[in-house]
Every structure is written in C-alpha cells, then in structure tokens.
Design an enzyme around this catalytic site. Structure first.
Site, short mmCIF file in Angstrom:
data_model
loop_
_atom_site.label_atom_id
_atom_site.label_comp_id
_atom_site.label_asym_id
_atom_site.label_seq_id
_atom_site.Cartn_x
_atom_site.Cartn_y
_atom_site.Cartn_z
N ASN A 99 0.80 -1.22 0.00
CA ASN A 99 0.00 0.00 0.00
C ASN A 99 0.83 1.28 0.00
OD1 ASN A 99 -1.61 -2.06 2.19
ND2 ASN A 99 -2.58 -1.56 0.25
N VAL A 156 1.22 7.00 0.13
CA VAL A 156 0.55 6.02 0.97
C VAL A 156 -0.90 5.85 0.53
CG1 VAL A 156 -0.22 5.54 3.33
CG2 VAL A 156 2.02 6.56 2.93
N CYS A 157 -1.32 4.60 0.40
CA CYS A 157 -2.71 4.29 0.11
C CYS A 157 -3.34 3.89 1.45
CB CYS A 157 -2.80 3.12 -0.87
SG CYS A 157 -4.47 2.59 -1.22
N LEU A 158 -4.05 4.80 2.04
CA LEU A 158 -4.62 4.56 3.35
C LEU A 158 -5.99 5.20 3.40
CD1 LEU A 158 -4.03 3.36 6.15
CD2 LEU A 158 -2.90 5.49 6.75
N ASP A 161 -5.77 -3.77 -2.44
CA ASP A 161 -5.84 -2.36 -2.82
C ASP A 161 -4.42 -1.80 -2.92
OD1 ASP A 161 -6.82 0.19 -3.36
OD2 ASP A 161 -7.18 0.67 -1.25
#
EC number: 2.3.2.23
Length: 183
Positions: A76, A84-86, A118
């Site tokens: 992520n 950052v994929c959060l 994701d």
C-alpha cells in the site's frame, strides 16, 4: 471554533510533544518531515523512515498528504514516490483526527495489516499473496538496506566526551593516501 491555522499549529506542537522528531520545511507549518519507527513485533520493527507531511490550507477539514521518503516494501505504499494508500487518510478523514493519530494509529496499522487487494505496489501485493515467506524476507531486506537511522539523515549515536576512546579509535595508517597521484 478555532481557525485552521491555529489547529495546524496546535496539532504540530502536540506531535512534537509526543516525542516525534519533526523537521519543518521552509518557514511555514504546512510542510514537515517526521521520523517514524516501524511498529514493534512487526516485519518493520527496527526500521526508521522519514515521512513527509503536507497539510492543506483546509486542514483539519481536509486530510494531510503523507509519503515515505526512504524506500519501504509494502503493498500500500508506492515504491517510487512513497505515496501512501490509506483509506482513513485519503477518504475517511475527519477533523476529529490529528497528526498524532496518523503516527500512533494509522501508519502502524498500515504496516501491521497490509491490504494486498488495494495495492499501490503491485509487485509487493502479488508476492505477499503468492509467497508470504519471500514477501517477509523482502520487507526485512528493504528495512536493512533503506531504513536505518543514517538513511533518513540521522546521525549515528556519537560517543559522549565522558567515554574514553579506545586505541583503535586513534589508529591511523601512514601508508594510506587521501587521493591518487596524478599519472
């Protein structure tokens, strides 16, 4: 209700008071670096990352932008940009959250519970799903290679003046030359 700039100042001070090393970029309080340690009992334990934080003008009503400066191997986190994929930061942000939440809850949770469904790093996600042991090894390799204190510009612990230097610390070899002679 306080203004966004007051809230920004208050949250930044709260982060600094929480023992995080914070380095402000330029003169404003909108961009800064934070030293972040990998969570205990995780693959990232012992790693140290420099995180870039950018607070938008509308903070806390709009989420901060968070990115890793030194490399990290994680499904992520984009390996090249450090983005950052959060979900909590990117989509579910609320003014109730503050910067301490980001570093004490959100980022540790991200590292402890990666979401391979994701991904921003497709290679890491695929490896995690295909071969967990190889994934774990690669995470540890990245920590060793890119997440040491010197990788974020921190100085290694220096000896205090109270400690005596050993004879090895004084060693010099007269045969060593600083540069190469011209041909």
């Amino acid at each position: 209700m306080s203004s966004p700039s007051k809230r920004r100042e208050m949250d930044l001070m709260k982060l600094m008071m929480s023992d995080y090393k914070v380095e402000i970029i330029n003169d404003g309080m909108q961009e800064f670096y934070v030293e972040f340690n990998g969570p205990k009992e995780s693959l990232y334990q012992g790693g140290v990352w420099k995180i870039r934080v950018e607070l938008p003008d509308a903070y806390p009503y709009k989420s901060p932008s968070i990115g890793f400066i030194n490399k990290i191997y994680h499904p992520n986190v984009d390996e090249m940009s450090g983005s950052v994929c959060l979900d909590v930061i990117n989509q579910n942000w609320s003014p109730m959250f503050d910067l301490v939440n980001v570093f004490e809850v959100f980022l540790p949770q991200l590292l402890l519970y990666p979401n391979a469904l994701d991904p921003l790093n497709g290679e890491a996600a695929a490896l995690m799903m295909r071969d967990g042991t190889a994934y774990d090894q690669k995470v540890k390799e990245y920590c060793e290679k890119y997440a040491k204190p010197e990788d974020i510009g921190a100085r290694p612990e220096e000896k205090s003046s109270d400690e005596e230097l050993s004879e090895d610390d004084y060693h010099s070899d007269d045969d060593e030359v600083a540069g190469k002679a011209d041909p």
